[in-house]
Design a protein around this motif. Structure first.
Motif, PDB file in Angstrom:
ATOM      1  N   GLU A  66      22.039  60.427  -2.483  1.00  0.00           N
ATOM      2  CA  GLU A  66      23.172  60.303  -1.547  1.00  0.00           C
ATOM      3  C   GLU A  66      24.102  59.152  -1.899  1.00  0.00           C
ATOM      4  O   GLU A  66      25.256  59.144  -1.485  1.00  0.00           O
ATOM      5  CB  GLU A  66      22.682  60.237  -0.090  1.00  0.00           C
ATOM      6  N   VAL A  67      23.618  58.191  -2.665  1.00  0.00           N
ATOM      7  CA  VAL A  67      24.475  57.076  -3.107  1.00  0.00           C
ATOM      8  C   VAL A  67      24.470  56.962  -4.641  1.00  0.00           C
ATOM      9  O   VAL A  67      24.584  55.884  -5.210  1.00  0.00           O
ATOM     10  CB  VAL A  67      24.074  55.724  -2.462  1.00  0.00           C
TER      11      VAL A  67
ATOM     12  N   ALA B 265      24.661  54.650 -10.397  1.00  0.00           N
ATOM     13  CA  ALA B 265      26.030  54.105 -10.336  1.00  0.00           C
ATOM     14  C   ALA B 265      26.028  52.597 -10.130  1.00  0.00           C
ATOM     15  O   ALA B 265      27.004  52.033  -9.642  1.00  0.00           O
ATOM     16  CB  ALA B 265      26.835  54.802  -9.254  1.00  0.00           C
ATOM     17  N   GLY B 266      24.930  51.943 -10.478  1.00  0.00           N
ATOM     18  CA  GLY B 266      24.920  50.477 -10.431  1.00  0.00           C
ATOM     19  C   GLY B 266      24.052  49.914  -9.340  1.00  0.00           C
ATOM     20  O   GLY B 266      23.372  50.648  -8.615  1.00  0.00           O
TER      21      GLY B 266
ATOM     22  N   ASP C  23      23.213  48.222  -5.778  1.00  0.00           N
ATOM     23  CA  ASP C  23      23.687  48.638  -4.463  1.00  0.00           C
ATOM     24  C   ASP C  23      24.727  47.630  -3.969  1.00  0.00           C
ATOM     25  O   ASP C  23      24.390  46.492  -3.645  1.00  0.00           O
ATOM     26  CB  ASP C  23      22.493  48.716  -3.510  1.00  0.00           C
ATOM     27  N   ILE C  24      25.977  48.062  -3.929  1.00  0.00           N
ATOM     28  CA  ILE C  24      27.061  47.119  -3.623  1.00  0.00           C
ATOM     29  C   ILE C  24      26.985  46.574  -2.190  1.00  0.00           C
ATOM     30  O   ILE C  24      27.024  45.351  -2.005  1.00  0.00           O
ATOM     31  CB  ILE C  24      28.445  47.736  -3.943  1.00  0.00           C
TER      32      ILE C  24
ATOM     33  N   MET D 257      24.555  43.649  -1.604  1.00  0.00           N
ATOM     34  CA  MET D 257      24.819  42.286  -2.086  1.00  0.00           C
ATOM     35  C   MET D 257      26.196  41.764  -1.705  1.00  0.00           C
ATOM     36  O   MET D 257      26.521  40.601  -1.962  1.00  0.00           O
ATOM     37  CB  MET D 257      24.614  42.195  -3.611  1.00  0.00           C
TER      38      MET D 257
ATOM     39  N   GLN E  61      16.755  38.905  -7.726  1.00  0.00           N
ATOM     40  CA  GLN E  61      16.396  40.290  -8.041  1.00  0.00           C
ATOM     41  C   GLN E  61      16.310  40.520  -9.544  1.00  0.00           C
ATOM     42  O   GLN E  61      15.628  41.433  -9.997  1.00  0.00           O
ATOM     43  CB  GLN E  61      17.361  41.281  -7.391  1.00  0.00           C
TER      44      GLN E  61
ATOM     45  N   TRP F  14      14.004  42.749 -12.847  1.00  0.00           N
ATOM     46  CA  TRP F  14      14.530  43.413 -14.041  1.00  0.00           C
ATOM     47  C   TRP F  14      13.881  42.838 -15.315  1.00  0.00           C
ATOM     48  O   TRP F  14      13.637  43.574 -16.268  1.00  0.00           O
ATOM     49  CB  TRP F  14      16.047  43.225 -14.150  1.00  0.00           C
TER      50      TRP F  14
ATOM     51  N   TYR G 205      26.883  59.473 -14.038  1.00  0.00           N
ATOM     52  CA  TYR G 205      27.221  58.044 -14.079  1.00  0.00           C
ATOM     53  C   TYR G 205      26.062  57.141 -14.506  1.00  0.00           C
ATOM     54  O   TYR G 205      24.966  57.221 -13.946  1.00  0.00           O
ATOM     55  CB  TYR G 205      27.695  57.572 -12.697  1.00  0.00           C
TER      56      TYR G 205
ATOM     57  N   LEU H 216      26.563  53.395 -14.636  1.00  0.00           N
ATOM     58  CA  LEU H 216      27.551  52.320 -14.473  1.00  0.00           C
ATOM     59  C   LEU H 216      26.878  51.028 -14.028  1.00  0.00           C
ATOM     60  O   LEU H 216      25.888  51.059 -13.287  1.00  0.00           O
ATOM     61  CB  LEU H 216      28.591  52.722 -13.421  1.00  0.00           C
ATOM     62  N   GLY H 217      27.440  49.922 -14.448  1.00  0.00           N
ATOM     63  CA  GLY H 217      26.916  48.624 -14.019  1.00  0.00           C
ATOM     64  C   GLY H 217      25.428  48.527 -14.313  1.00  0.00           C
ATOM     65  O   GLY H 217      24.987  48.759 -15.446  1.00  0.00           O
TER      66      GLY H 217
ATOM     67  N   LEU I 258      34.859  44.356  -9.374  1.00  0.00           N
ATOM     68  CA  LEU I 258      34.291  43.894  -8.104  1.00  0.00           C
ATOM     69  C   LEU I 258      34.316  42.371  -8.019  1.00  0.00           C
ATOM     70  O   LEU I 258      33.778  41.785  -7.078  1.00  0.00           O
ATOM     71  CB  LEU I 258      32.829  44.352  -7.997  1.00  0.00           C
TER      72      LEU I 258
ATOM     73  N   GLY J 219      25.062  41.586 -14.775  1.00  0.00           N
ATOM     74  CA  GLY J 219      24.042  40.566 -14.525  1.00  0.00           C
ATOM     75  C   GLY J 219      22.675  40.938 -15.057  1.00  0.00           C
ATOM     76  O   GLY J 219      21.766  40.111 -15.114  1.00  0.00           O
TER      77      GLY J 219
HETATM   78  C1  HXC Z   1      26.161  51.618  -3.285  1.00  0.00           C
HETATM   79  C2  HXC Z   1      27.291  53.490  -3.988  1.00  0.00           C
HETATM   80  C3  HXC Z   1      27.437  52.939  -5.281  1.00  0.00           C
HETATM   81  C4  HXC Z   1      26.881  51.637  -5.522  1.00  0.00           C
HETATM   82  C5  HXC Z   1      28.359  54.884  -5.257  1.00  0.00           C
HETATM   83  N1  HXC Z   1      27.871  54.697  -4.035  1.00  0.00           N
HETATM   84  N2  HXC Z   1      28.110  53.821  -6.041  1.00  0.00           N
HETATM   85  N3  HXC Z   1      26.665  52.832  -3.002  1.00  0.00           N
HETATM   86  N4  HXC Z   1      26.265  51.017  -4.489  1.00  0.00           N
HETATM   87  N5  HXC Z   1      26.939  51.042  -6.725  1.00  0.00           N
HETATM   88  C6  HXC Z   1      27.955  55.611  -2.880  1.00  0.00           C
HETATM   89  C7  HXC Z   1      29.356  55.725  -2.306  1.00  0.00           C
HETATM   90  O1  HXC Z   1      29.615  54.648  -1.448  1.00  0.00           O
HETATM   91  C8  HXC Z   1      29.288  57.022  -1.601  1.00  0.00           C
HETATM   92  O2  HXC Z   1      28.608  56.876  -0.367  1.00  0.00           O
HETATM   93  C9  HXC Z   1      28.396  57.880  -2.497  1.00  0.00           C
HETATM   94  O3  HXC Z   1      27.671  56.947  -3.286  1.00  0.00           O
HETATM   95  C10 HXC Z   1      29.186  58.766  -3.431  1.00  0.00           C
HETATM   96  O4  HXC Z   1      30.131  57.961  -4.120  1.00  0.00           O
HETATM   97  P1  HXC Z   1      31.698  58.282  -4.178  1.00  0.00           P
HETATM   98  O5  HXC Z   1      32.390  57.032  -4.526  1.00  0.00           O
HETATM   99  O6  HXC Z   1      32.133  58.989  -2.932  1.00  0.00           O
HETATM  100  O7  HXC Z   1      31.714  59.332  -5.382  1.00  0.00           O
HETATM  101  P2  HXC Z   1      32.886  59.579  -6.455  1.00  0.00           P
HETATM  102  O8  HXC Z   1      34.226  59.630  -5.750  1.00  0.00           O
HETATM  103  O9  HXC Z   1      32.428  60.731  -7.237  1.00  0.00           O
HETATM  104  O10 HXC Z   1      32.916  58.278  -7.363  1.00  0.00           O
HETATM  105  C11 HXC Z   1      31.807  57.950  -8.192  1.00  0.00           C
HETATM  106  C12 HXC Z   1      31.923  56.511  -8.729  1.00  0.00           C
HETATM  107  C13 HXC Z   1      32.099  55.526  -7.577  1.00  0.00           C
HETATM  108  C14 HXC Z   1      33.120  56.422  -9.707  1.00  0.00           C
HETATM  109  C15 HXC Z   1      30.640  56.248  -9.523  1.00  0.00           C
HETATM  110  O11 HXC Z   1      31.065  55.799  -6.627  1.00  0.00           O
HETATM  111  C16 HXC Z   1      31.994  54.102  -7.982  1.00  0.00           C
HETATM  112  O12 HXC Z   1      32.931  53.536  -8.557  1.00  0.00           O
HETATM  113  N6  HXC Z   1      30.848  53.459  -7.669  1.00  0.00           N
HETATM  114  C17 HXC Z   1      30.628  52.049  -7.931  1.00  0.00           C
HETATM  115  C18 HXC Z   1      30.329  51.795  -9.392  1.00  0.00           C
HETATM  116  C19 HXC Z   1      30.146  50.315  -9.655  1.00  0.00           C
HETATM  117  O13 HXC Z   1      31.056  49.503  -9.446  1.00  0.00           O
HETATM  118  N7  HXC Z   1      28.960  49.923 -10.154  1.00  0.00           N
HETATM  119  C20 HXC Z   1      28.658  48.546 -10.502  1.00  0.00           C
HETATM  120  C21 HXC Z   1      27.993  47.894  -9.353  1.00  0.00           C
HETATM  121  S1  HXC Z   1      27.667  46.181  -9.649  1.00  0.00           S
HETATM  122  P3  HXC Z   1      29.237  57.378   1.016  1.00  0.00           P
HETATM  123  O14 HXC Z   1      28.270  56.875   2.012  1.00  0.00           O
HETATM  124  O15 HXC Z   1      30.592  56.774   1.072  1.00  0.00           O
HETATM  125  O16 HXC Z   1      29.262  58.851   0.843  1.00  0.00           O
HETATM  126  C22 HXC Z   1      26.305  46.166 -10.608  1.00  0.00           C
HETATM  127  C23 HXC Z   1      25.783  44.815 -11.039  1.00  0.00           C
HETATM  128  C24 HXC Z   1      24.395  44.942 -11.625  1.00  0.00           C
HETATM  129  O17 HXC Z   1      25.774  47.165 -10.961  1.00  0.00           O
HETATM  130  C25 HXC Z   1      23.752  43.586 -11.749  1.00  0.00           C
HETATM  131  C26 HXC Z   1      22.248  43.653 -11.824  1.00  0.00           C
HETATM  132  C27 HXC Z   1      21.555  43.661 -10.513  1.00  0.00           C
END
Ligand code: HXC
Length: 257
Positions: free
Chosen positions: A23-24, A63-64, A66-67, A70, A83, A87, A104, A106-107, A134, A139
């Motif tokens: 779901e996320v 997708a990375g 959990d935004i 944090m 955390q 890792w 995906y 990502l991150g 962001l 990290g």
């Molecule tokens: C929490 C996330 C999430 C994330 C997606 N979701 N990525 N929730 N943390 N990283 C959730 C959305 O909020 C949404 O929930 C559901 O997943 C579907 O995502 P959508 O955005 O609606 O889908 P879509 O339009 O297809 O876009 C996909 C996406 C986009 C391009 C991947 O979700 C996105 O940009 N996500 C963030 C990617 C990111 O920045 N990752 C790096 C994080 S920082 P709802 O409830 O709204 O339906 C990181 C640092 C790591 O990773 C360091 C080590 C710990």
């Protein structure tokens, strides 16, 4: 096991772990990571497991981090929670790890794939380090492992602009091992895992160790390290079996000893 965000099973000596928070898009919250590390550590100690595969679903490997989890944290809270210590435990795993990536990565998702030893991707896979968008930076190894994998200028572009790479690009620049149609991803990952699972486990373990050492040793020290491991393997039964089988023109039967 009583996991909430992963599904783990063992078949044909391969540990198979599915990230399961669809779901996320498999956002890597603290609990998911600790479940993942716990099951990998358990499989690493399990004699029936020779190789592990981490996968997600068709839309997302992960997708990375959990935004929301944090978003409001302070530096001190992040530091104390630490955390990334969890890792770090991935680095202690001695058995080969394969990431099977669709959608995906990502991150932290891309970083998790890069922390694995091999990466198989579907044509739909997308690799990127969007943390800059962001207000932070990778990290969990992104600036280090991506740079080592694809070189400075490509890593710079991805880390500074957040632009992601398609599976084809990732293959071309050497970030991943192979690209297959989405419907073949799991079969391809399983085949690769089974191939590794058939090899003599002690040699596999030392081979992994030696290749990883190449990432952070000088050539001089790395060659020295390799030689010692090479000589050591002549104390294993599997070395005797492997070489005798060759001489006797038959298939070897490896025992992991
Ligand atoms: C929490 C996330 C999430 C994330 C997606 N979701 N990525 N929730 N943390 N990283 C959730 C959305 O909020 C949404 O929930 C559901 O997943 C579907 O995502 P959508 O955005 O609606 O889908 P879509 O339009 O297809 O876009 C996909 C996406 C986009 C391009 C991947 O979700 C996105 O940009 N996500 C963030 C990617 C990111 O920045 N990752 C790096 C994080 S920082 P709802 O409830 O709204 O339906 C990181 C640092 C790591 O990773 C360091 C080590 C710990």
């Amino acid at each position: 096991r009583n996991d909430r965000y992963i599904v783990a099973s063992i078949r044909e000596n391969v540990g198979w772990i599915r990230l399961n928070r669809p779901e996320v898009l498999n956002a890597l919250n603290l609990q998911l990571i600790s479940e993942l590390v716990a099951v990998l550590t358990e499989m690493d100690r399990d004699e029936n497991v020779r190789c592990m595969v981490i996968t997600g679903n068709e839309k997302a490997f992960a997708a990375g981090a959990d935004i929301p989890e944090m978003a409001e944290a302070s530096s001190v809270e992040m530091l104390i929670q630490d955390q990334l210590a969890e890792w770090d435990r991935l680095r202690k795993l001695t058995k080969p790890l394969i990431a099977a990536v669709s959608g995906y990565a990502l991150g932290g998702g891309c970083e998790l794939a890069m922390a694995c030893d091999l990466i198989v991707a579907s044509e739909t896979a997308v690799f990127g380090q969007p943390e800059i968008l962001l207000g932070v930076i990778p990290g969990a190894g992104g600036t280090q492992r991506l740079t080592r994998a694809v070189g400075k200028v490509r890593a710079m572009e991805m880390v500074l602009t957040g632009r992601s790479m398609t599976a084809r690009e990732a293959l071309q620049v050497g970030l991943i091992n192979r690209v297959v149609p989405p419907e073949l991803l799991e079969a391809e990952a399983m085949n690769l895992a089974k191939k590794i699972a058939q090899q003599p486990p002690v040699a596999v373990r030392l081979a992994k160790q030696a290749v990883l050492k190449a990432m952070d040793m000088t050539l001089e020290n790395g060659l020295d390290y390799e030689q010692k491991l090479f000589y050591f393997l002549f104390s294993t039964e599997d070395q005797k079996e492997g070489m005798r089988a060759f001489v006797e023109k038959r298939k070897p039967r490896f025992q992991g000893k």
